[in-house]
Design a protein around this motif. Sequence first.
Motif, PDB file in Angstrom:
ATOM      1  N   ILE A  26       0.860  -1.184   0.000  1.00 24.12           N
ATOM      2  CA  ILE A  26       0.000   0.000   0.000  1.00 24.12           C
ATOM      3  C   ILE A  26       0.897   1.234   0.000  1.00 24.12           C
ATOM      4  O   ILE A  26       1.680   1.440   0.924  1.00 24.12           O
ATOM      5  CB  ILE A  26      -0.939   0.024   1.226  1.00 24.12           C
ATOM      6  CG1 ILE A  26      -1.879  -1.183   1.195  1.00 24.12           C
ATOM      7  CG2 ILE A  26      -1.725   1.335   1.267  1.00 24.12           C
ATOM      8  CD1 ILE A  26      -2.758  -1.325   2.425  1.00 24.12           C
ATOM      9  N   ASP A  27       0.815   2.024  -1.074  1.00 26.11           N
ATOM     10  CA  ASP A  27       1.571   3.273  -1.152  1.00 26.11           C
ATOM     11  C   ASP A  27       1.020   4.258  -0.129  1.00 26.11           C
ATOM     12  O   ASP A  27       1.757   4.835   0.647  1.00 26.11           O
ATOM     13  CB  ASP A  27       1.462   3.917  -2.540  1.00 26.11           C
ATOM     14  CG  ASP A  27       2.081   3.072  -3.641  1.00 26.11           C
ATOM     15  OD1 ASP A  27       2.668   2.014  -3.348  1.00 26.11           O
ATOM     16  OD2 ASP A  27       1.952   3.477  -4.809  1.00 26.11           O
ATOM     17  N   HIS A  28      -0.289   4.451  -0.188  1.00 26.42           N
ATOM     18  CA  HIS A  28      -0.972   5.337   0.749  1.00 26.42           C
ATOM     19  C   HIS A  28      -2.482   5.195   0.603  1.00 26.42           C
ATOM     20  O   HIS A  28      -2.957   4.626  -0.374  1.00 26.42           O
ATOM     21  CB  HIS A  28      -0.550   6.798   0.554  1.00 26.42           C
ATOM     22  CG  HIS A  28      -0.907   7.349  -0.791  1.00 26.42           C
ATOM     23  ND1 HIS A  28      -0.075   7.253  -1.876  1.00 26.42           N
ATOM     24  CD2 HIS A  28      -2.008   7.981  -1.233  1.00 26.42           C
ATOM     25  CE1 HIS A  28      -0.654   7.816  -2.923  1.00 26.42           C
ATOM     26  NE2 HIS A  28      -1.829   8.262  -2.565  1.00 26.42           N
ATOM     27  N   GLN A  44      -4.020   3.381  -2.819  1.00 21.66           N
ATOM     28  CA  GLN A  44      -3.121   3.203  -3.955  1.00 21.66           C
ATOM     29  C   GLN A  44      -2.087   2.158  -3.578  1.00 21.66           C
ATOM     30  O   GLN A  44      -1.439   2.271  -2.538  1.00 21.66           O
ATOM     31  CB  GLN A  44      -2.413   4.504  -4.326  1.00 21.66           C
ATOM     32  CG  GLN A  44      -1.456   4.319  -5.501  1.00 21.66           C
ATOM     33  CD  GLN A  44      -0.762   5.597  -5.883  1.00 21.66           C
ATOM     34  OE1 GLN A  44      -1.396   6.619  -6.097  1.00 21.66           O
ATOM     35  NE2 GLN A  44       0.559   5.546  -5.975  1.00 21.66           N
ATOM     36  N   MET A  45      -1.961   1.145  -4.424  1.00 19.96           N
ATOM     37  CA  MET A  45      -1.038   0.043  -4.169  1.00 19.96           C
ATOM     38  C   MET A  45      -0.102  -0.137  -5.354  1.00 19.96           C
ATOM     39  O   MET A  45      -0.451   0.183  -6.478  1.00 19.96           O
ATOM     40  CB  MET A  45      -1.832  -1.245  -3.934  1.00 19.96           C
ATOM     41  CG  MET A  45      -2.742  -1.177  -2.722  1.00 19.96           C
ATOM     42  SD  MET A  45      -4.047  -2.413  -2.733  1.00 19.96           S
ATOM     43  CE  MET A  45      -5.256  -1.633  -3.795  1.00 19.96           C
ATOM     44  N   GLN A  58       3.455  -1.794 -11.326  1.00 23.14           N
ATOM     45  CA  GLN A  58       2.218  -1.155 -11.769  1.00 23.14           C
ATOM     46  C   GLN A  58       1.330  -0.850 -10.569  1.00 23.14           C
ATOM     47  O   GLN A  58       1.430  -1.479  -9.514  1.00 23.14           O
ATOM     48  CB  GLN A  58       1.504  -2.015 -12.800  1.00 23.14           C
ATOM     49  CG  GLN A  58       2.210  -1.973 -14.146  1.00 23.14           C
ATOM     50  CD  GLN A  58       1.431  -2.670 -15.232  1.00 23.14           C
ATOM     51  OE1 GLN A  58       1.846  -3.698 -15.720  1.00 23.14           O
ATOM     52  NE2 GLN A  58       0.294  -2.106 -15.607  1.00 23.14           N
ATOM     53  N   LYS A  59       0.461   0.121 -10.740  1.00 23.91           N
ATOM     54  CA  LYS A  59      -0.398   0.607  -9.663  1.00 23.91           C
ATOM     55  C   LYS A  59      -1.784  -0.008  -9.729  1.00 23.91           C
ATOM     56  O   LYS A  59      -2.322  -0.250 -10.804  1.00 23.91           O
ATOM     57  CB  LYS A  59      -0.549   2.133  -9.731  1.00 23.91           C
ATOM     58  CG  LYS A  59       0.762   2.902  -9.676  1.00 23.91           C
ATOM     59  CD  LYS A  59       1.406   2.819  -8.337  1.00 23.91           C
ATOM     60  CE  LYS A  59       2.665   3.675  -8.302  1.00 23.91           C
ATOM     61  NZ  LYS A  59       3.424   3.480  -7.094  1.00 23.91           N
ATOM     62  N   ILE A  60      -2.352  -0.221  -8.564  1.00 27.59           N
ATOM     63  CA  ILE A  60      -3.743  -0.642  -8.412  1.00 27.59           C
ATOM     64  C   ILE A  60      -4.388   0.347  -7.462  1.00 27.59           C
ATOM     65  O   ILE A  60      -3.825   0.656  -6.410  1.00 27.59           O
ATOM     66  CB  ILE A  60      -3.856  -2.074  -7.838  1.00 27.59           C
ATOM     67  CG1 ILE A  60      -3.228  -3.088  -8.792  1.00 27.59           C
ATOM     68  CG2 ILE A  60      -5.310  -2.419  -7.526  1.00 27.59           C
ATOM     69  CD1 ILE A  60      -3.138  -4.495  -8.235  1.00 27.59           C
ATOM     70  N   LYS A 106       2.291  -1.112   4.017  1.00 26.82           N
ATOM     71  CA  LYS A 106       1.960  -2.473   4.433  1.00 26.82           C
ATOM     72  C   LYS A 106       1.793  -3.388   3.214  1.00 26.82           C
ATOM     73  O   LYS A 106       1.119  -3.037   2.256  1.00 26.82           O
ATOM     74  CB  LYS A 106       0.666  -2.499   5.254  1.00 26.82           C
ATOM     75  CG  LYS A 106       0.722  -1.691   6.541  1.00 26.82           C
ATOM     76  CD  LYS A 106       1.743  -2.226   7.510  1.00 26.82           C
ATOM     77  CE  LYS A 106       1.648  -1.614   8.883  1.00 26.82           C
ATOM     78  NZ  LYS A 106       2.148  -0.275   9.019  1.00 26.82           N
ATOM     79  N   PRO A 107       2.406  -4.577   3.285  1.00 28.80           N
ATOM     80  CA  PRO A 107       2.224  -5.550   2.198  1.00 28.80           C
ATOM     81  C   PRO A 107       0.957  -6.354   2.414  1.00 28.80           C
ATOM     82  O   PRO A 107       0.530  -6.585   3.547  1.00 28.80           O
ATOM     83  CB  PRO A 107       3.457  -6.443   2.342  1.00 28.80           C
ATOM     84  CG  PRO A 107       3.742  -6.435   3.814  1.00 28.80           C
ATOM     85  CD  PRO A 107       3.361  -5.041   4.286  1.00 28.80           C
TER      86      PRO A 107
END
Length: 175
Positions: A26-28, A44-45, A58-60, A106-107
């Motif tokens: 998790i980016d934020h 945003q992950m 890549q982003k999710i 957090k993963p």
Amino acid sequence: MGFNLDFNNTFEGFSKIEDGVYEVVIDHATEDATKGGAEFTNFQMTIRNDLDQPHKNQKIWERVFKAKATGTYNMMMFNTIGKAANLQSGKTYNTFEELLEDYRGKPLQVYVENETSEYNGKTYENLNVKQWKPTAFPQVNHQWKQSNDSNNQSSNDPFKNNGEPITIQDDDLPF
């Protein structure tokens, strides 16, 4: 004044993320609202690059909306994501922002599906998180991309841009 191309400073070719299970970080998580005023939290992950899986880096994005009728969140979603992200059960947060900050870095593991939806006569392709689970690989060795821009004075914190959280607006998205 002239312009030069630098092919060492390009976007990597990203492909459409396929349906499946991905290990992410998790980016934020930030609160936002649509142009129509619907409030939501945006998670945003980034698909981890320290594991052998497709679509690395890549982003999710996943939005958790407030209920229109009550103007509040269904906390079951935040509990589900928190459990998958291995947050502390029963922890008390003084503010909602503190809770969102606790998700940062957090993963976890997500199962995503590509879905088609229609809104106001337009058809959209969306990648939706269908399931949240704890990571199978809690040791994170993801390597964050560093900018090659010599004018960029940002810190090495992958979750911030010049010390500020990165925010994605609806206008930034291609859908």
